[in-house]
Enzyme design. Structure first.
Site: not given
Length: 436
Positions: A48, A352, A355
């Protein structure tokens, strides 16, 4: 009304806004000198931290993943793109700085021309190791999770599409492209950490994680890759969610300079130490290949040691999440429940809770591209890459090789304005009244 514009003779028209717009239009039509990209293509693998949209295509829009909807992506793109942040990632800044469009997610393309500038195989949640490894150690991650072997399978599929005359026909493409292998491995640790697997057991996974990264690099070199960037892991002890979950009353558990969890950062450093040692072995085995270590850990720690340098005021706090000192909670998350979003994400180190924010990603990218956080320096690996001196903003998709030189733009504007004024005098003098 008198004109104060210098160098105009009596009776010449003032350049109106419409004429200026026409000048710009002509400039775009005639074109300007393109700046050659540092590399014609970038191929990227990872999770991610690097995913530019594959998650959406692999799992679908109905997966429930909040990164597929606002407020994700709203800072730069003004919409959710499938990136797990509020804006651009390190990969985006690298591609943009090197004169390329943002790297297309592999699963979003179908034709060879879709991948003229490369492809990104990274998927949010991906691991280096496959599910069988974890299953054999009594830990279940599910069979549907993407891992490095699957990403490499996709790359082989892409080669079949791009190399219609056989793999030998792609030798130049492979040797001239930039390959970014990672960051990968973080989820091999995150998943068991969140399940409270003891850190001693998780440390035993690290040699296998590094070995998988190494075998992937070796496979790419065997296919003809000549320049590879291999990022290490970020300092996970500075992740807001972990700071909440593993909160301690013992001050010795924290780094006094940063407030990050000491034992978790030491684990990240352990992974990076093994990775560096493995890369040195690969360099000796492949002397004709440039293998660059990207020190994500060192570059990211700049955000926590000197956040003011990057305009960050809350390096350990999530912009999007819940209440509490770290901007996260156990009951809500960004995009889930009664979450909150800060007014200015650029002032936060985390987006968040898991990240980094775009501001943090940009700081890391700057450290890699301009600083001392690549071994060897990326700038030293290519002799024709002036773009490395400047990190600029970008639109999401540029055409390959059409980055404009500002000097060329100014030159063209000057000539366009001259010819518009010279040849259009009679026409415009009948439309506009000029008094001197």
């Amino acid at each position: 009304m008198a004109s104060s514009a210098p160098g105009r003779g009596e009776g010449q028209p003032i350049l109106r806004p419409g004429v200026a717009a026409a000048a710009v239009a002509v400039m775009l039509i005639v074109g300007v000198e393109p700046a050659a990209a540092c590399y014609p293509r970038v191929f990227s693998f990872g999770d991610s931290l690097t995913d530019t949209g594959n998650f959406r295509f692999y799992y679908g829009n109905n997966s429930g993943e909040p990164a597929l909807r606002p407020p994700y992506g709203e800072t730069f793109f003004r919409r959710a793109t499938g990136r797990f942040s509020n804006g651009r990632l390190v990969l985006d800044f690298i591609a943009d700085t090197m004169g390329l469009p943002f790297v297309r997610p592999y699963l979003s393309g179908r034709r060879a021309e879709d991948f003229a500038c490369g492809a990104n195989f990274a998927v949010g949640g991906a691991t280096a190791l496959g599910p069988d490894f974890f299953r054999s150690r009594g830990f279940e991650i599910g069979d549907g999770r993407v891992h490095l072997d699957l990403e490499m399978k996709w790359f082989h599929d892409l080669l079949e599409l791009l190399c219609r005359s056989g793999r030998s026909g792609c030798s130049d493409m492979m040797s001239q492209s930039l390959f970014i292998v990672g960051e990968i491995g973080g989820n091999d640790y995150n998943l068991p950490l969140l399940s409270r697997v003891p850190i001693e057991k998780i440390r035993s996974f690290t040699p296998s994680v590094v070995a998988k990264i190494s075998s992937t690099i070796t496979e790419l070199i065997g296919l003809g890759a000549k320049t590879l960037v291999v990022p290490g892991n970020l300092p996970i002890g500075c992740v807001p969610k972990y700071l909440l979950i593993f909160k301690s009353d013992d001050k010795e558990d924290y780094e006094p300079e940063t407030g990050c969890l000491r034992w978790m950062n030491e684990f990240s450093e352990y992974h990076n130490k093994l990775l560096l040692e493995e890369l040195e072995k690969l360099r000796k085995l492949n002397p004709g290949v440039t293998t660059i270590y990207a020190d994500y850990y060192g570059a990211a720690m700049e955000n926590f040691h000197s956040p003011e340098r990057f305009g960050i005021e809350e390096p350990l706090v999530a912009c999007c999440g819940g209440e509490g000192p770290y901007g996260v909670s156990l009951s809500t998350a960004c995009g889930y429940g009664d979450y909150k979003v800060c007014d200015n994400p650029d002032k936060y180190g985390s987006w968040d809770g898991f990240h980094p924010s775009e501001a943090a990603y940009k700081a890391i990218a700057m450290g890699l591209l301009r600083g001392t956080y690549t071994q060897p320096s990326i700038a030293s690996t290519t002799s024709s890459c002036p773009q490395l001196t400047e990190l600029g903003s970008s639109v999401e998709y540029k055409s390959c090789g059409t980055v404009l030189h500002f000097s060329a733009v100014a030159h063209v504007i000057g000539w366009v304005l001259f010819y518009l004024l010279f040849f259009s005098y009679r026409f415009y003098s009948s439309l506009f009244t000029v008094s001197l």
